[in-house]
Design an enzyme around this catalytic site. Structure first.
Site, short mmCIF file in Angstrom:
data_model
loop_
_atom_site.label_atom_id
_atom_site.label_comp_id
_atom_site.label_asym_id
_atom_site.label_seq_id
_atom_site.Cartn_x
_atom_site.Cartn_y
_atom_site.Cartn_z
N ASP A 321 0.87 -1.17 0.00
CA ASP A 321 0.00 0.00 0.00
C ASP A 321 0.92 1.23 0.00
O ASP A 321 2.06 1.14 0.46
CB ASP A 321 -0.88 -0.02 1.24
CG ASP A 321 -1.71 1.24 1.38
OD1 ASP A 321 -2.34 1.62 0.40
OD2 ASP A 321 -1.69 1.83 2.48
N ASP A 513 -0.89 -0.68 6.35
CA ASP A 513 -0.78 -0.03 7.66
C ASP A 513 -1.65 -0.68 8.71
O ASP A 513 -1.63 -0.28 9.87
CB ASP A 513 -1.08 1.47 7.56
CG ASP A 513 -2.46 1.75 6.97
OD1 ASP A 513 -3.32 0.87 7.06
OD2 ASP A 513 -2.66 2.86 6.44
N ASP A 517 -6.58 -1.53 5.57
CA ASP A 517 -6.21 -2.52 4.56
C ASP A 517 -6.59 -3.94 4.98
O ASP A 517 -6.08 -4.91 4.44
CB ASP A 517 -4.70 -2.48 4.29
CG ASP A 517 -4.27 -1.19 3.62
OD1 ASP A 517 -4.95 -0.78 2.67
OD2 ASP A 517 -3.29 -0.59 4.06
#
Length: 619
Positions: A321, A513, A517
């Site tokens: 990400d 994180d 997610d």
């Protein structure tokens, strides 16, 4: 020393005394075989009780093809042909091997437990009359605790009074103390170094960070790796095969080679069974995995199971990400381009609309707005994941979000110029301008990317950011692939495509994180969450948790996983190779029962030593 180990010491000690007594009277027993048999049966019964008990439990579960069966068959057979001393001696040395195994596992778990001993025995509860020492389990949310210099923080709390420095090394592996002041979060397991603090309890003891971390590490060995299961399956089929081979050694040579003594070949067949005991293999495999998990935890890396240690060693693709993972997630307003209003007015309207949002972009807008936001101006707030926010500000309909949101709402707008995250604003259905926001790449991300490229591992970035910003970050970090402008569901779909295109033996890891997610972390072969300290979503969704926001810790995690698997494979090859060698020697009568057990103990000890380097992985 645990009760189980103490009991085993006692059994072996008493059994050894009786065995030595039987040996000392051997010269007087030559004419009376019954007395000789009884004298050796006494130590045999004392030391073999546990082996027979485990065998009975295995029979009830139809899981009895193991080393216990081999030893029982071999020693009973030895007694039957009059090899009493060999039978008792073989069982004695077998039990010594089990004792070594228990000590090795105990030491390993103790070393991990010592490191993970981060839960204090007491807490100082503030009362109307002063303070009271209580068990941390007795604390309730909202209680105020007093934390003195040198105290370990008992539960997750928020500082209400005082300033100090906190050592979080036990949780994160980070040596640098951090300063705290009123309003800052405290995590259980950390140590207060300097000033006295008062803090309000935010989580119960069982839900606090330290308790959950300890539980994760202690239960990690319950999830067995594929290699561990392979070793168990190997012994499941290996045991009946060697029993059959042992029987063939007993009966075929006397039948096929005239003049050969039957009793001699029966004894060789029994030695064959003893030599085949796979103890060295069985103990070394789980010990190495347990050591790898312990070594990772000392680095501030929590691995939830042995299977994830193995999977990480096979990972070929790392999907990242962007916001909060590759970048710090701390945005700064770089440019404001209003239409039909001033920059201050555009920033004020956007900040007001985002007043209730916890998204990093919303936080950066509010920080950049110089005037304090009156929440009474804001109503009817609706947040659309992956798009933006709708709200009424000063009675006007306001839309704040990305360009997809503008298109979805039918707002005609001018695309932003320059790299960065563009936040578009519309008021009463009319385009009002955009705000360009920049993020900062984490300091150690470049180190991680260089290491991944050096080891031919793919690095992929998934982000909801615009193409220009995403490609600028990807180019700076030399990412192999980048996919931009993705909604949360698009990330899951893209990850599915990656997984489907992999070879069966390859694994894919997603690094996020741990807060927004969760679906992607759960879908990946391995979900790696960063900044897991206090993040419930990370502790729940991820398979591996980096307790600090440092992506470069993935390097240590990979090294430990590969080192663990290397140790496991070396142990398996050495153990199986030595078994084959011993079986050949047993067939030709070149070893005794005691020699075979000694050799198995030697294999076990060498494998344990080979596993210890993983346990002692440097901090």
């Amino acid at each position: 020393m645990g009760k189980e180990v103490k009991r085993k010491w006692l059994e072996i000690g008493v059994g050894t005394l009786f065995y030595l007594a039987a040996l000392s009277t051997r010269k007087y027993q030559s004419q009376e075989k019954t007395i000789q048999c009884i004298l050796y049966l006494i130590p045999y019964i004392i030391i073999s009780f546990e082996t027979y008990w485990e065998m009975l439990k295995g029979i009830r579960k139809f899981q009895f093809f193991n080393e216990n069966l081999l030893m029982i068959l071999a020693t009973i057979g030895a007694f039957c042909i009059g090899k009493n001393a060999e039978a008792a001696g073989a069982m004695l040395f077998f039990q010594i091997g089990i004792l070594i195994e228990k000590i090795a596992f105990g030491r390993t778990k103790k070393s991990i437990a010592k490191f993970m001993d981060i839960r204090p025995d007491s807490a100082n509860l503030k009362t109307d009359t002063g303070e009271e020492s209580v068990l941390p389990e007795k604390l309730n949310i909202g209680d105020v605790i007093i934390i003195k210099p040198g105290d370990r923080i008992p539960v997750d709390a928020v500082v209400t009074f005082g300033n100090s420095t906190i050592d979080k090394k036990a949780l994160t592996g980070e040596y640098e103390p951090v300063e705290v002041k009123p309003g800052d979060r405290l995590y259980s397991g950390s140590i207060n170094l300097s000033g006295g603090l008062e803090a309000k309890v935010k989580k119960l003891y069982r839900d606090s960070t330290a308790s959950r971390i300890v539980d994760l590490v202690e239960n990690a060995n319950n999830k067995k790796a594929e290699t561990e299961n392979l070793a168990a399956r190997f012994t499941k089929y290996y045991t009946p095969v060697v029993i059959l081979l042992g029987i063939l050694v007993m009966i075929l040579p006397p039948m096929m080679l005239p003049g050969h003594e039957t009793e001699k070949w029966i004894y060789r067949g029994l030695i064959f069974l003893v030599a085949a005991c796979p103890s060295g293999l069985l103990v070394s495999v789980p010990l190495a995995f347990l050591g790898g998990i312990g070594a990772a935890s000392r680095q501030g890396i929590l691995i939830k199971g042995c299977d994830y240690v193995e999977a990480l060693s096979k990972t070929e693709t790392f999907v990242f990400d962007k916001t909060g993972t590759l970048t710090e997630g701390v945005f700064h307003v770089r440019a404001i381009e209003p239409k039909n209003m001033t920059e201050a007015e555009l920033l004020d309207i956007a900040s007001a609309a985002e007043a209730y949002s916890t998204h990093p972009i919303a936080l950066s807008l509010r920080e950049s707005c110089k005037s304090e936001i009156d929440l009474g101006r804001v109503e009817a707030v609706q947040e659309f994941s992956g798009f933006g926010i709708k709200a009424k500000v000063d009675g006007k309909d306001v839309i704040v979000g990305n360009y997809k949101f503008m298109m979805k709402e039918g707002i005609f707008f001018a695309p932003a110029n320059g790299s960065g995250t563009a936040v578009y604003v519309a008021v009463s259905g009319e385009y009002a301008g955009y705000i360009l926001i920049d993020d900062v790449i984490r300091k150690d991300v470049r180190q991680l990317m260089r290491w991944l490229h050096k080891h031919n591992l793919e690095a992929v970035m998934l982000t909801g950011d615009n193409e220009e910003t995403a490609h600028a970050v990807a180019k700076e970090l030399r990412m192999d692939y980048v996919y931009a402008e993705l909604l949360p569901e698009d990330k899951v779909e893209q990850l599915e495509e990656f997984i489907d295109s992999q070879m069966e033996s390859e694994k894919l890891a997603f690094v996020g994180d741990g807060i927004n997610d969760a679906p992607v972390l759960a879908r990946a072969d391995i979900g790696i969450a960063m900044g897991g300290l206090g993040a419930d979503a990370a502790l729940e969704a991820a398979d591996i948790i980096l307790m600090e926001d440092e992506p470069s810790r993935i390097i240590n995690a990979i090294r430990i996983s590969k080192g663990t698997l290397r140790s496991v494979k070396e142990n398996m090859i050495f153990a199986v190779g030595m078994k084959v060698f011993l079986l050949v020697l047993a067939f030709f009568g070149l070893v005794t029962m005691q020699n075979a057990i000694f050799a198995d103990m030697g294999v076990m000890l060498l494998n344990i030593l080979n596993s210890f380097w993983v346990i002692k992985y440097p901090e």
